[in-house]
Design a protein around this motif. Sequence first.
Motif, mmCIF file in Angstrom:
data_model
loop_
_atom_site.group_PDB
_atom_site.id
_atom_site.type_symbol
_atom_site.label_atom_id
_atom_site.label_comp_id
_atom_site.label_asym_id
_atom_site.label_seq_id
_atom_site.Cartn_x
_atom_site.Cartn_y
_atom_site.Cartn_z
ATOM 1 N N ASP A 156 0.870 -1.187 0.000
ATOM 2 C CA ASP A 156 0.000 0.000 0.000
ATOM 3 C C ASP A 156 0.901 1.229 0.000
ATOM 4 N N ALA A 157 0.288 2.389 0.164
ATOM 5 C CA ALA A 157 1.057 3.638 0.087
ATOM 6 C C ALA A 157 2.149 3.698 1.154
ATOM 7 N N SER A 158 1.864 3.150 2.304
ATOM 8 C CA SER A 158 2.837 3.185 3.392
ATOM 9 C C SER A 158 3.862 2.061 3.289
ATOM 10 N N HIS A 159 3.508 1.023 2.558
ATOM 11 C CA HIS A 159 4.386 -0.152 2.431
ATOM 12 C C HIS A 159 4.481 -0.531 0.952
ATOM 13 N N PRO A 160 5.239 0.250 0.172
ATOM 14 C CA PRO A 160 5.292 0.015 -1.281
ATOM 15 C C PRO A 160 5.970 -1.312 -1.627
ATOM 16 N N ILE A 161 5.541 -1.866 -2.756
ATOM 17 C CA ILE A 161 6.134 -3.109 -3.248
ATOM 18 C C ILE A 161 7.530 -2.802 -3.789
ATOM 19 N N PRO A 162 8.538 -3.552 -3.377
ATOM 20 C CA PRO A 162 9.917 -3.283 -3.842
ATOM 21 C C PRO A 162 10.023 -3.342 -5.364
ATOM 22 N N SER A 163 10.831 -2.478 -5.945
ATOM 23 C CA SER A 163 10.992 -2.428 -7.402
ATOM 24 C C SER A 163 11.635 -3.707 -7.938
ATOM 25 N N ALA A 164 12.371 -4.414 -7.080
ATOM 26 C CA ALA A 164 13.019 -5.658 -7.517
ATOM 27 C C ALA A 164 11.992 -6.702 -7.948
ATOM 28 N N TYR A 165 10.769 -6.567 -7.432
ATOM 29 C CA TYR A 165 9.712 -7.515 -7.817
ATOM 30 C C TYR A 165 9.410 -7.391 -9.313
ATOM 31 N N SER A 166 9.238 -6.178 -9.784
ATOM 32 C CA SER A 166 8.977 -5.960 -11.211
ATOM 33 C C SER A 166 10.187 -6.321 -12.061
ATOM 34 N N GLN A 167 11.374 -6.050 -11.542
ATOM 35 C CA GLN A 167 12.588 -6.390 -12.285
ATOM 36 C C GLN A 167 12.667 -7.900 -12.523
ATOM 37 N N TYR A 168 12.388 -8.675 -11.477
ATOM 38 C CA TYR A 168 12.420 -10.128 -11.631
ATOM 39 C C TYR A 168 11.287 -10.600 -12.541
ATOM 40 N N ALA A 169 10.112 -9.996 -12.416
ATOM 41 C CA ALA A 169 8.967 -10.386 -13.243
ATOM 42 C C ALA A 169 9.276 -10.217 -14.726
ATOM 43 N N ASN A 170 9.990 -9.157 -15.075
ATOM 44 C CA ASN A 170 10.333 -8.931 -16.483
ATOM 45 C C ASN A 170 11.251 -10.021 -17.033
ATOM 46 N N PRO A 190 -2.724 -16.008 3.073
ATOM 47 C CA PRO A 190 -2.300 -17.091 3.970
ATOM 48 C C PRO A 190 -1.366 -16.579 5.064
ATOM 49 N N GLU A 191 -1.666 -16.922 6.277
ATOM 50 C CA GLU A 191 -0.845 -16.578 7.448
ATOM 51 C C GLU A 191 -0.760 -15.077 7.709
ATOM 52 N N SER A 192 -1.500 -14.264 6.951
ATOM 53 C CA SER A 192 -1.595 -12.809 7.167
ATOM 54 C C SER A 192 -0.256 -12.144 7.454
ATOM 55 N N PRO A 193 0.676 -12.175 6.494
ATOM 56 C CA PRO A 193 1.983 -11.540 6.726
ATOM 57 C C PRO A 193 1.841 -10.024 6.727
ATOM 58 N N SER A 194 2.840 -9.343 7.315
ATOM 59 C CA SER A 194 2.835 -7.884 7.311
ATOM 60 C C SER A 194 3.225 -7.384 5.922
ATOM 61 N N LEU A 195 2.769 -6.169 5.575
ATOM 62 C CA LEU A 195 3.068 -5.580 4.272
ATOM 63 C C LEU A 195 4.423 -4.875 4.294
ATOM 64 N N PRO A 196 5.130 -4.815 3.157
ATOM 65 C CA PRO A 196 4.799 -5.504 1.906
ATOM 66 C C PRO A 196 5.054 -7.007 2.029
#
Length: 503
Positions: A156-170, A190-196
């Motif tokens: 979310d806005a307070s816990h942005p998804i790391p850019s490395a995720y998109s880099q690996y996805a590409n 599952p297991e309700s992890p904290s964000l991100p």
Amino acid sequence: MKISSKITLALAALLPALTNVVASDVLDLAQDTFKGEVFDQDLALVEFFAPWCGHCKNLAPHYEEAATELVKKGIKLAKVDCTEHADLCQEYGVSGYPTLKVFRNGTPTDYTGPRKADGIISYMVKQSLPAVSDVTSDSHAEFIKSDKVVLVAYGDASHPIPSAYSQYANTARDSFLFGQFTDSSLPSIPESPSLPAIVLYKSFDEGYSIFPAGEIVNLESSSLAEFVKTNSVPLLDEISPENFGSYAEQGLPIAYIFADPSESDARDKLIEEIKPIAKEHKGKINFVYIDAIKFIDHGKSLNLPGDKWPAFVIQDLAAQTKYPLSPSEKVNAKSIKSFLDKFVTGEIQPSIKSAPIPLNQDQPVYKLVADDWENLFGDLQKDVFAEFFAPWCGHCQRLAPIWDTLAEKYASNSNVVIAQMDATENDIPPAAPFKVQGFPTLKFKPAGSNDFIDYNGDRSLDSLVEFVEQNRKSSGGEGGATTGGDDDEEIFDDEDAPEHDEL
């Protein structure tokens, strides 16, 4: 008149059936229709084929089935007959059949996916999506079940998804489906992890794996790739031609249980017994079981005797080595664990298949076997020109009389050896600085050197002699002659290969 009417009625009745047979969702393209059908498409898949090609015939029903499904999603599948449109196939660098290429607005890339209908569909759907798809509360439940392995990053806005995720996805979009969820109303995770958070959903084993929370803040694409490699294949699954590629891509050793399917109760009991061992080595060795009867040739290629089941063998694809458990040992959890412990610590030497060393070498062509490798190539006084062949290889068969003549030309010079190894009966030793990827493979090792030189010229006698003379370092006479040749290479899955099930 009555007979004519009956014939007309019969033909009319057959017409719908004939239409169903002829109808196809695969576009048949030619030089004048290719650009019009392909270049204006966001995404299209084109098969370049030859009607006589056995692999093309095997692909055909799967390609048709995939086309019918993908046309609903706006993805075209087409084919080009290279026997009729050779110039078009040459334009796109087609050198074997079938060749499949993915086109994006006219720009081609090689298709690297499976060749079964569901695999083609899955691969092309991934190609049609962005590297990372936006997932919402409404689409989440469907998205995480849309493929065997699906990754979703949550933030979310307070816990942005790391850019490395998109880099690996590409880099991994051809293999996996990626989504990101940034909706304010978070779905059940599952297991309700904290964000991100990053969750890998899978249609096997426990159903999901969660990326370690402590590593996600400073996420690197390499650590995410390692996580996916470890968790994207089942703990212990049946291997077949359909999923072999996913194991090969991982580059991990494969531990096989070869079992007779008619003894499924004993097989399933053994599988359950070794699951804890597989879990212990997860991410380091992939465990599989395989139909020993259907894929007996694959077992023999891994140096199993092929007459006693179950059998156990480890294949290191990267090193092209194999480690079979001795046939004298009973295959059970205890023997497998002991064998694996020794494999991991490097206590087991790879099995090297070798034909018997010939009692004498009284023919012009030196008959090389694996057990004689060091004796031949370790002699630095000699120039050695070696052919690695398969008996079923058509190109090897055409080369055979030329190779014999080449050997006869140098028969009087003991410092120039023209050798030949049957690569179906002998393994290339792990210490060799090359791997044989196609037949025939021709390698030259000059006297006084441990380096091997590839021969990539045409296979006429004149060219072979010229190559030897240019590269040999020993002294002595030479010869020359003229004959025809070809410069094609026969890869392992060529049409001349014997008919049998293989991975």
